[in-house]
Structure formats: C-alpha cells, structure tokens
Design a protein around this motif. Structure first.
Motif, PDB file in Angstrom:
ATOM      1  N   ALA A   1       0.883  -1.080   0.006  1.00 33.76           N
ATOM      2  CA  ALA A   1       0.114  -0.078  -0.027  1.00 33.76           C
ATOM      3  C   ALA A   1       0.864   1.261   0.040  1.00 33.76           C
ATOM      4  CB  ALA A   1      -1.079  -0.013   1.117  1.00 33.76           C
TER       5      ALA A   1
ATOM      6  N   ASP B   1       5.462   4.979   2.581  1.00 33.47           N
ATOM      7  CA  ASP B   1       5.387   3.854   1.182  1.00 33.47           C
ATOM      8  C   ASP B   1       6.261   2.648   1.509  1.00 33.47           C
ATOM      9  OD1 ASP B   1       3.566   5.513  -0.036  1.00 33.47           O
ATOM     10  OD2 ASP B   1       5.143   6.222  -1.365  1.00 33.47           O
TER      11      ASP B   1
ATOM     12  N   SER C   1      -3.494   1.612   7.905  1.00 32.43           N
ATOM     13  CA  SER C   1      -2.717   2.262   6.972  1.00 32.43           C
ATOM     14  C   SER C   1      -1.343   2.516   7.452  1.00 32.43           C
ATOM     15  CB  SER C   1      -3.490   3.514   6.740  1.00 32.43           C
ATOM     16  OG  SER C   1      -3.773   4.538   7.894  1.00 32.43           O
TER      17      SER C   1
ATOM     18  N   GLU D   1      -2.963   5.236   2.586  1.00 29.70           N
ATOM     19  CA  GLU D   1      -4.270   4.067   1.823  1.00 29.70           C
ATOM     20  C   GLU D   1      -4.695   3.377   2.896  1.00 29.70           C
ATOM     21  OE1 GLU D   1      -4.092   0.555  -1.430  1.00 29.70           O
ATOM     22  OE2 GLU D   1      -2.393   2.036  -1.541  1.00 29.70           O
ATOM     23  N   LYS D   2      -6.011   3.336   2.853  1.00 31.66           N
ATOM     24  CA  LYS D   2      -6.589   2.387   4.075  1.00 31.66           C
ATOM     25  C   LYS D   2      -6.936   1.027   3.425  1.00 31.66           C
ATOM     26  CE  LYS D   2      -8.889   5.787   7.022  1.00 31.66           C
ATOM     27  NZ  LYS D   2     -10.061   6.041   7.723  1.00 31.66           N
TER      28      LYS D   2
ATOM     29  N   THR E   1      -9.506  -1.426   8.937  1.00 27.78           N
ATOM     30  CA  THR E   1      -8.534  -1.037   8.236  1.00 27.78           C
ATOM     31  C   THR E   1      -7.209  -0.709   8.680  1.00 27.78           C
ATOM     32  OG1 THR E   1      -9.120   1.337   8.062  1.00 27.78           O
ATOM     33  CG2 THR E   1     -10.118   0.132   6.287  1.00 27.78           C
TER      34      THR E   1
END
Ligand code: AMP
Ligand code: MG
Length: 318
Positions: free
Chosen positions: A84, A166, A162, A88-89, A160
């Motif tokens: 991800a 990155d 996150s 981003e979730k 979720t």
C-alpha cells in the motif's frame, strides 16, 4: 490338587480379563493431527470423545490465519498492507486487526523492542538461502529508515490498516503463531473438547486434565538451545496456559565464524546480542507470550524480566 489348580487358573484369567477391560474403559479417547503451517510442524492433540471435527476445524482456521499473515504470499493481508501507498486504507480480516493491535500494545510496553515494522530490516537476513551472508551496513541503514516510524494505524471500526511511509512493511513472524494458538484453544473449547495440548513449533498451549499424568498437570520440557530436539534443560508445570520460546537456535546461519539469528533488534537492524540463547514466557495467552518472548530476548535480562512481570508472565532464560 487338580481342582485347586483349575480354580487358580480361572481366577487368574478373570483377573486378566477384568484388568484389561478396566484399562480400555479408563483410557481417554485421543485425536491427534499434525500439519506443516507457519513454517513449522503444528500438532493438535485433543483428549475427548469424537474430537475429529474439532481438530479439523482448528486446522482449517490455522491454515486461514497462516494465509492471511504470510509475508511471502502475495495474496495475504500482510502483503496488501506492505504494497500500500502512504495513507491508503487497507481493508483486512478481523484476525489481522487483532494481531496488529496486540503487536502495537507490546511495542509500546517494550519501548520498541518488539516491533512488527521490523520487516525492511528482518527480511535482509536470508536464513533459507544456501550459504547466506549478512547484509551490508548500507542496506541495514537504508532499511532502518522505515523501521519504527512506519506510522502504522489501525481503525478497529472500519477494519482497516494504514501507514505513513510507502516503504514501511510489516512482519508478523513474531506474533501470528501466538494468535493462532489462542484461536486453536478457543475452537477446541467451543467444540466441548475436555483437554488438549497444541504445539505450534515452540508455542505450546494446554488446558483440561492431562490424562497422562497422575495429578492431571501438563509438563512442558524447555528445549536445550542447539541440542538435539527433545533434549530439555528443565520443565515447566502448569494446569493451563501458554508456554512460548524464542530462541536463536530456531533460525540462524553461520558466516565467517559468527552466528546470525532471526531475533532482530529494531534499533540496530541486526540480530540482538545477548548472553543467553533462548527466552521462554509462560502466560495465559500465547499471543501475549509470543510478543513478550521476542521482546524480552531483545531487551535483555533485567528490562525483559521487568516487562514480563509487569504483564503477569513468568520468564526463563537459557
Ligand atoms: P519469535 O520466533 O517469536 O521470536 O519471532 C521471530 C520472528 O519475528 C522473526 O523470524 C521475524 O520474522 C520477526 N522478528 C524478528 N525480530 C523482531 C522484533 N524485534 N520484533 C518483532 N518481530 C520480530
Ligand atoms: Mg514471538
């Protein structure tokens, strides 16, 4: 005299038959099964009548948890999180939410000694390769930029996960088996299994009356580091709970006379160097004990013992 002999013989036969029948009646039913999951042999032994369905349900769930948490399976929830982008979730299974939440709790309690964001550093150490060599200082320093400050956030309501970097990745190798052990016991109890012992390669859980001991207690041998399997240094005795060991001898390689093992200090990105070879934690939950065993190994005797005690767990160093 002949009559006496005959009576004696009949009595002997009766005693033998009754003895054998009593033993057969007294013996508790046992269902045992072994499968290779989480990179290790997992054995479930249930002492109860008709436990086949229970044991089979346990392995279905163990296999599901393994698939969801496997770093090397591109379809796992862990891989989805690792791929991800920042912010981003990623929607994940409730079991992954449970595991990450506990890992975050122990990260905080252990001052970062246990940290699932270790992946960029832990994955540099290739234990399964032929003739592995240690990564370079440059590789380790680069990896450490993404360890510890991954900004991993869990939204329990939305299910979720996150991260803010990155490049951040997670490695659930130090906790997933522990979680799986707790789930295994929950399933066995739900099916009405009276007593069981679950062995997920170094993570052992038990409950109920041990039919193989006079007092019904379970005795778990602690593996002697680097000795043949089954050679024990001492034994832990318990009525129920989890016994989890983290040891340098479980995954390691040797290079130029130096041993490099798989318990990585998040501060250095290198195998934690201690005077002992293994840490065993005894606790109610095997997920808790799994995180603690890894954390205590990294922390060292004094701080490790303080952490384990503060969470109501026993700890053994070997
Ligand atoms: P264990 O056998 O439970 O001690 O877990 C060791 C595994 O957890 C390693 O093979 C890595 O996948 C991962 N790991 C290594 N070091 C750490 C750490 N400091 N915190 C969390 N996970 C770790
Ligand atoms: Mg662990």
């Amino acid at each position: 005299m002949k009559k006496l002999k005959a009576i004696f013989l009949i009595l002997l036969i009766f005693t033998l038959i009754f003895g054998l029948a009593y033993r057969a009646f007294d013996r508790v039913s046992k269902t045992e099964s072994t499968e290779f999951l989480f990179d290790t042999y997992c054995t479930v032994t249930a002492y109860s009548k008709d436990a086949d369905a229970a044991v089979s349900a346990v392995f279905d769930e163990l296999s599901r948890i393994h698939s969801l948490t496997n770093f090397f399976d591109e379809n796992s929830d862990v891989s989805k999180i690792n791929r991800a982008a920042n912010g981003e979730k990623v929607k994940v299974d409730p079991c992954v939410i449970n595991i990450i939440s506990k890992a975050q709790e122990i990260k905080l309690a252990s001052d970062g000694a246990f940290d699932i964001s270790i992946a960029p550093a832990s994955m540099l150490w290739k234990f399964d390769e032929n003739a592995p060599t240690p990564p370079t200082d440059e590789q380790i320093n680069q990896a450490l930029l993404s360890v510890g400050n991954s900004g991993l956030t869990v939204d329990v309501a939305e299910m979720t996960v996150s991260k803010v970097l990155d490049t951040a990745m997670i490695d659930l190798g130090g906790v997933a088996k522990g979680y799986a052990g707790d789930v295994a016991l929950k399933i066995l109890r739900e099916y009405g299994v009276e007593a069981a012992i679950v062995d997920l390669g170094g993570n052992i859980l038990c409950y109920g009356k041990n039919p193989n001991s006079k007092d019904g207690k379970w005795r778990i041998g602690l593996q002697k580091p680097f000795a043949p399997t089954g050679e024990y240094s001492n034994t832990v005795q318990l009525t129920e709970g989890a016994v989890v060991t983290s040891g340098t001898y479980q995954r390691y390689f040797e290079h130029e006379g130096e041993v490099y093992h798989h318990i990585i200090d998040p501060k250095t990105g290198r195998p934690a160097r201690q005077s002992y070879q293994s840490v065993t934690v005894v606790a109610e939950s095997s997920m808790e004990a799994d995180c603690l065993a890894t954390a205590v190994y990294v922390l060292g005797r004094e701080q490790g013992e303080t952490l384990a005690r503060s969470r109501g767990a026993e700890v053994y160093f070997k």
